[in-house]
Design an enzyme around this catalytic site. Structure first.
Site, PDB file in Angstrom:
ATOM      1  N   HIS A 367       8.008  -3.076 -15.986  1.00 16.76           N
ATOM      2  CA  HIS A 367       6.755  -2.402 -15.633  1.00 16.76           C
ATOM      3  C   HIS A 367       6.542  -1.077 -16.338  1.00 16.76           C
ATOM      4  CE1 HIS A 367       5.750  -4.981 -12.076  1.00 16.76           C
ATOM      5  NE2 HIS A 367       7.062  -5.132 -12.043  1.00 16.76           N
ATOM      6  N   LYS A 558      -4.822   7.585  -8.172  1.00 15.88           N
ATOM      7  CA  LYS A 558      -3.541   7.042  -8.645  1.00 15.88           C
ATOM      8  C   LYS A 558      -2.491   8.124  -8.477  1.00 15.88           C
ATOM      9  CE  LYS A 558      -5.678   6.373 -12.670  1.00 15.88           C
ATOM     10  NZ  LYS A 558      -5.396   4.958 -12.965  1.00 15.88           N
ATOM     11  N   ARG A 559      -1.213   7.768  -8.672  1.00 18.88           N
ATOM     12  CA  ARG A 559      -0.181   8.790  -8.610  1.00 18.88           C
ATOM     13  C   ARG A 559      -0.467   9.896  -9.640  1.00 18.88           C
ATOM     14  NH1 ARG A 559       4.413   7.863  -5.131  1.00 18.88           N
ATOM     15  NH2 ARG A 559       5.278   9.668  -6.200  1.00 18.88           N
ATOM     16  N   LYS A 564      -0.894   9.940 -16.967  1.00 25.99           N
ATOM     17  CA  LYS A 564      -2.162   9.412 -16.451  1.00 25.99           C
ATOM     18  C   LYS A 564      -3.320  10.387 -16.719  1.00 25.99           C
ATOM     19  CE  LYS A 564       0.206   6.733 -12.811  1.00 25.99           C
ATOM     20  NZ  LYS A 564      -0.170   5.321 -13.004  1.00 25.99           N
ATOM     21  N   THR A 666      -3.616  -1.374 -12.097  1.00 24.84           N
ATOM     22  CA  THR A 666      -4.228  -2.391 -11.237  1.00 24.84           C
ATOM     23  C   THR A 666      -5.420  -1.784 -10.495  1.00 24.84           C
ATOM     24  OG1 THR A 666      -2.488  -1.843  -9.657  1.00 24.84           O
ATOM     25  CG2 THR A 666      -2.237  -3.898 -10.879  1.00 24.84           C
ATOM     26  N   LYS A 670      -9.299  -3.182  -9.475  1.00 30.54           N
ATOM     27  CA  LYS A 670      -9.928  -3.071  -8.149  1.00 30.54           C
ATOM     28  C   LYS A 670     -11.279  -2.382  -8.264  1.00 30.54           C
ATOM     29  CE  LYS A 670      -5.300  -2.735  -6.344  1.00 30.54           C
ATOM     30  NZ  LYS A 670      -4.183  -1.798  -6.084  1.00 30.54           N
TER      31      LYS A 670
HETATM   32  F1  GPW Z   1       8.773   2.582 -13.635  1.00 29.12           F
HETATM   33  N1  GPW Z   1       4.844   1.167 -11.997  1.00 29.12           N
HETATM   34  C1  GPW Z   1       4.923   1.781 -10.773  1.00 29.12           C
HETATM   35  F2  GPW Z   1       8.210   0.614 -14.184  1.00 29.12           F
HETATM   36  O1  GPW Z   1       3.962   1.826 -10.005  1.00 29.12           O
HETATM   37  F3  GPW Z   1       9.377   0.934 -12.443  1.00 29.12           F
HETATM   38  N2  GPW Z   1       6.109   2.340 -10.377  1.00 29.12           N
HETATM   39  C2  GPW Z   1       7.220   2.259 -11.141  1.00 29.12           C
HETATM   40  O2  GPW Z   1       8.262   2.768 -10.739  1.00 29.12           O
HETATM   41  C3  GPW Z   1       7.149   1.570 -12.380  1.00 29.12           C
HETATM   42  C4  GPW Z   1       5.939   1.059 -12.791  1.00 29.12           C
HETATM   43  C5  GPW Z   1       8.392   1.434 -13.181  1.00 29.12           C
HETATM   44  C6  GPW Z   1       3.531   0.570 -12.337  1.00 29.12           C
HETATM   45  C7  GPW Z   1       3.017   0.846 -13.735  1.00 29.12           C
HETATM   46  O3  GPW Z   1       3.045   2.235 -13.980  1.00 29.12           O
HETATM   47  C8  GPW Z   1       1.576   0.322 -13.817  1.00 29.12           C
HETATM   48  O4  GPW Z   1       1.042   0.483 -15.101  1.00 29.12           O
HETATM   49  C9  GPW Z   1       1.551  -1.160 -13.423  1.00 29.12           C
HETATM   50  O5  GPW Z   1       0.227  -1.604 -13.287  1.00 29.12           O
HETATM   51  C10 GPW Z   1       2.259  -1.395 -12.097  1.00 29.12           C
HETATM   52  O6  GPW Z   1       3.576  -0.837 -12.117  1.00 29.12           O
HETATM   53  C11 GPW Z   1       2.385  -2.851 -11.749  1.00 29.12           C
HETATM   54  O7  GPW Z   1       2.892  -3.579 -12.829  1.00 29.12           O
END
Ligand code: GPW
Length: 832
Positions: A367, A558-559, A564, A666, A670
């Site tokens: 991710h 978002k965070r 970002k 995501t 939405k």
């Molecule tokens: F670092 N994402 C997240 F890859 O929400 F683990 N937390 C996390 O710790 C990580 C990824 C990690 C997010 C991505 O930043 C986002 O772009 C993506 O849409 C989402 O994961 C779901 O795939």
């Protein structure tokens, strides 16, 4: 059977208004223990939730029984995070009894909204990764796929965010404080999980070298099950979350007086394992407790998966045909070493056989490409906490590198990149490499992200295993994110194209032709306006700020993260503020900038950005010269529940990360599904959103990922020059740096100004500023033409069919998991 039980049994399942009402009163009195006069809103929430839960239990057991009877292949989604949010509206909606419930409550003199609002938001996740897991659960159940979620039942979910003096302050979030009506505790489903100790070598019965893990500490993992209601209520899957319990040694031990209190302390300490969710999104802190959490839930889940498999099988040869295990990022990647340990040490399989089974069973989703988020545990720590796993990792690595060495002799740099051990500095285990090697499929979460995986972090592995990397672009569940969150729009859609879109979002394409229908446009606008009023009331309640419903709701939720680029949005806000003040006679398109998002508690820069947004909001919102034109709000405590109010009200969706850094996003999906136009970079899934909505219906700006890469490769750029050549950027930055927004502490924002100037502006905020302003200007011009704006908004909604998580999950099912829908047999009376 006693007739009273029979009638009660039927009563429990009745789905009409009278049956619901009777059931509510019975639950209120006999389980919550209150009468209607004394009941609080929370009592009513618990009452209604328990009554609704009754209506899923039979179907849940039927589903589980069907999987068992068919010995269906199951998919196990292992995730350290499940960002569920509230479940009451979701359950009612998926069961098709929202109106019946509303009427039953009405007859009791209660408002459905009040009852719904008494439910805490289950925030067992940080952001996109955890919410994706929750959307996948909904989609698997809605499509009849035998899918289980496995995770941790954190006692404290993601912290509650408040602003004190404009600064983020974290408060513990106690979602379980008043009990959780959705879950079933399973005190009998208990697995031991070990830590520390040492490894003993011995000879097995045929004289082979074998190993056992001895002198270890033990905790128990206890299961809590939550039913996952699929749309239509046909399939009810299971989310199984583990909670740490002290071993029974304590309960049954006898101690002399000194040892007794020590043992109690030990019990309390071991149960801390599942106490709290780590609040870091896409950054690793490398804390031992986190490693222990990862191993704890992974080991318990694997033991449970093997127990279920062994009910039908006597050898492990068929495991890959009966179980697919998906690793949600590397957080559960230690499971690869754990399955090897279980198969080799506990079930006496030969190494090569065990490895083949392991690799055929696991698949891994990556991710992020951010280096600071790639897990790499110190070898010393794994050696101490999981000594047998460290040996297994060494063994996997040695066998792999030996085979590779034979093929590509001499290229030591390449071998050291492929190694599971990072030997630069303190030796560390690269969990991404372990996950890659131990999986038959590895995927990214958008087309661009998957390409970049092949070119960057996994370039060498991709060369070695060219068929392993595949793409699975993320998706979102249309049930929660359109049907439930946006009843105004979803009812409108259903009047025009029927309700097929709810379970097959591709059907929403039928709305495309309605974009040219003036009447439909008017109704679409009316729905948006209703949602904007709802958000305006929420903003007023949360911040005291009155915003103009007829302004552009320009939303970035978002965070908080530098990549970002909330800062880019803030700089544009300041520039717009200056322009409006300079030109008071111009008729401006009014703008409401809406921000929301949490910062990791230890991420100082992100917290400073929060303070900056609040400081800018204070100045702008108190300036009478822009009073009717510009408002800035930062909503506190962004979570799933807040998202459900904010997203349906958005006009403009800010997806402005530095190209190449957001794996997918995501929220972008939405917002577009709810008719917001995107202003964004060609990053993550924005690229695919542009392909689906068409380039005329999205505002794209900024450098591409390739351009970012080239710029960095050529040694970067000089932000000072860019700033000097852009007067509005210079003025905005000067205001920040001279304290125009922080008269009480004029130096407050020096770290931000520093990062954007002498710091080299790593995230290219200044580099993209001018093009971002151009795109913002285009959006504002378009907004002056409500018909054109609405037309494009409708086209956005109509073009999002492909972004349903049903599509995503189907792709995984077919191309990665090889699992198929099972139709549960529900004997007994009918059910809609
Ligand atoms: F670092 N994402 C997240 F890859 O929400 F683990 N937390 C996390 O710790 C990580 C990824 C990690 C997010 C991505 O930043 C986002 O772009 C993506 O849409 C989402 O994961 C779901 O795939």
């Amino acid at each position: 059977m006693d007739a009273r039980f029979k009638s009660r049994d039927i009563e429990r399942r009745s789905l009409d208004v009278d049956g619901l009402k009777r059931s509510f009163l019975e639950w209120l009195v006999y389980s919550v223990g209150k009468d209607a006069r004394a009941a609080t809103r929370r009592d009513w929430f618990h009452t209604v939730a328990l009554a609704v839960r009754d209506r899923v239990v039979d179907r849940w057991m039927d589903t589980t029984r069907s999987y068992y009877q068919e010995d269906a292949k199951r998919v196990y989604y292992l995730s350290l995070e499940f960002l569920i949010g509230r479940l009451l509206t979701n359950s009612l909606s998926n069961l098709g009894i929202v109106d019946e419930c509303r009427q039953a409550l009405d007859r009791l003199g209660l408002s459905m909204e009040d009852v719904v609002d008494a439910e805490p938001d289950a925030a067992l996740g940080n952001g996109g990764l955890g919410r994706l897991a929750a959307c996948f659960l909904d989609s698997m159940a809605s499509q009849g796929l035998p899918g289980y979620g496995y995770g941790i039942r954190y006692e404290f979910g993601l912290f509650e965010q408040r602003f004190e003096n404009g600064w983020q302050v974290e408060y513990p979030e106690q979602w379980l404080q008043f009990g959780n009506p959705w879950e079933f505790a399973r005190p009998e489903v208990l697995y031991p999980v070990q830590f520390y100790g040492r490894v003993e070598e011995f000879r097995d019965s045929v004289g082979e070298r074998a190993y056992r893990w001895v002198d270890a500490d033990r905790v128990l993992a206890m299961a809590y099950d939550t039913p996952v209601v699929g749309y239509g209520g046909e399939t009810i899957n299971t989310l199984r979350l583990w909670s740490a319990r002290a071993t029974r040694d304590f309960n049954f031990g006898h101690f002399n007086d000194g040892a007794y209190m020590k043992a109690v302390e030990q019990k309390i300490l071991s149960e801390n394992l599942s106490r709290v969710l780590y609040p870091n999104d896409a950054t690793e802190t490398g804390k031992e407790l986190r490693l222990k959490q990862e191993y704890f839930f992974t080991s318990a889940s694997l033991q449970d998966i093997l127990r279920r498999y062994l009910q039908h099988h006597t050898t492990f040869d068929n495991l890959p045909n009966k179980a697919a295990i998906q690793l949600n990022d590397t957080h559960p990647a230690i499971g690869i070493a754990e399955l090897m340990r279980l198969l080799v040490d506990q079930h006496a399989l030969r190494w090569d056989n065990a490895w083949e089974i392991t690799r055929a069973t696991f698949a891994y989703t990556n991710h992020t490409l951010l280096p600071e988020a790639l897990e790499a545990w110190p070898v010393r720590m794994i050696e101490r906490v999981l000594p047998r796993h460290m040996q297994i990792i060494y063994e996997i690595n040695a066998k792999f590198l030996n085979r590779t060495k034979a093929k590509a002799a001499g290229d030591n740099a390449r071998l050291s990149r492929l190694s599971l051990i990072d030997e630069r500095g303190e030796r560390r285990v690269r969990m991404g490499n372990l996950a890659f090697l131990g999986s038959h499929k590895v995927n990214g979460v958008s087309a661009l992200h998957t390409d970049l995986m092949k070119q960057t972090v996994f370039a060498d592995f991709h060369e070695e295993f060219p068929d392993r990397i595949n793409n699975k672009t993320n998706g979102i569940t249309p049930r929660r994110w359109l049907k439930q969150a946006n009843p105004a729009l979803s009812e409108l859609i259903t009047t025009r194209i029927g309700e097929g879109w709810i379970s097959d979002l591709s059907q929403i394409a039928a709305l495309r032709e309605k974009a040219d229908d003036v009447v439909f446009r008017e109704e679409f606008r009316r729905a948006k306006r209703k949602n904007k009023k709802r958000l305006a009331a929420y903003i007023a309640r949360q911040t005291g700020e009155e915003v103009l419903v007829d302004s552009i709701f320009d939303v970035q939720v978002k965070r908080m993260h530098e990549y970002k680029r909330q800062l880019l949005n803030v700089l544009h806000t300041i520039a717009l503020y200056n322009e409006m003040r300079d030109n008071p006679t111009v008729s401006w398109v009014p703008v409401t900038k809406v921000f929301a998002g949490k910062a990791a508690p230890s991420y100082h820069m992100a917290k400073l950005i929060i303070k900056l947004i609040n400081d800018v909001a204070k100045v702008v919102n108190h300036d009478p010269s822009v009073h009717d034109n510009l408002k800035v709000v930062l909503l506190p405590n962004y979570n799933v529940t807040a998202a459900e109010i904010i997203i349906p009200a958005a006009d403009l969706s800010e997806q402005i990360s530095t190209a190449g850094m957001e794996a997918s996003g995501t929220g972008n999906m939405k917002l577009a599904l709810n008719g917001a136009l995107t202003i964004g970079t060609l990053d993550g899934a924005n690229v695919e959103i542009r392909e689906h909505v068409g380039p005329d219906n999205i505002f794209i700006f900024g450098m591409t990922a390739d351009e970012v890469n080239d710029l960095r490769a050529s040694g970067g750029f000089n932000p000072r020059e860019v700033i000097a050549s852009n007067p509005s950027l210079k003025r905005a930055l000067d205001m920040i740096s001279t304290g125009a927004f922080s008269p009480d502490d004029r130096n407050r924002y020096h770290p931000i100004v520093q990062a954007l100037t002498d710091g080299g502006d790593h995230f290219l905020v200044t580099a993209d500023f001018a093009d971002y302003c151009r795109a913002q200007e285009a959006a504002m011009q378009l907004y002056r033409d409500p018909e054109e704006w609405t037309r494009k908004a409708i086209l956005n909604t109509a073009s999002m069919g492909w972004f349903s998580s049903d599509r995503t999950v189907n792709e995984y099912a077919e191309e990665v998991w090889d699992v198929h829908p099972v139709k549960p047999s529900h004997d007994g009376e009918g059910f809609r």
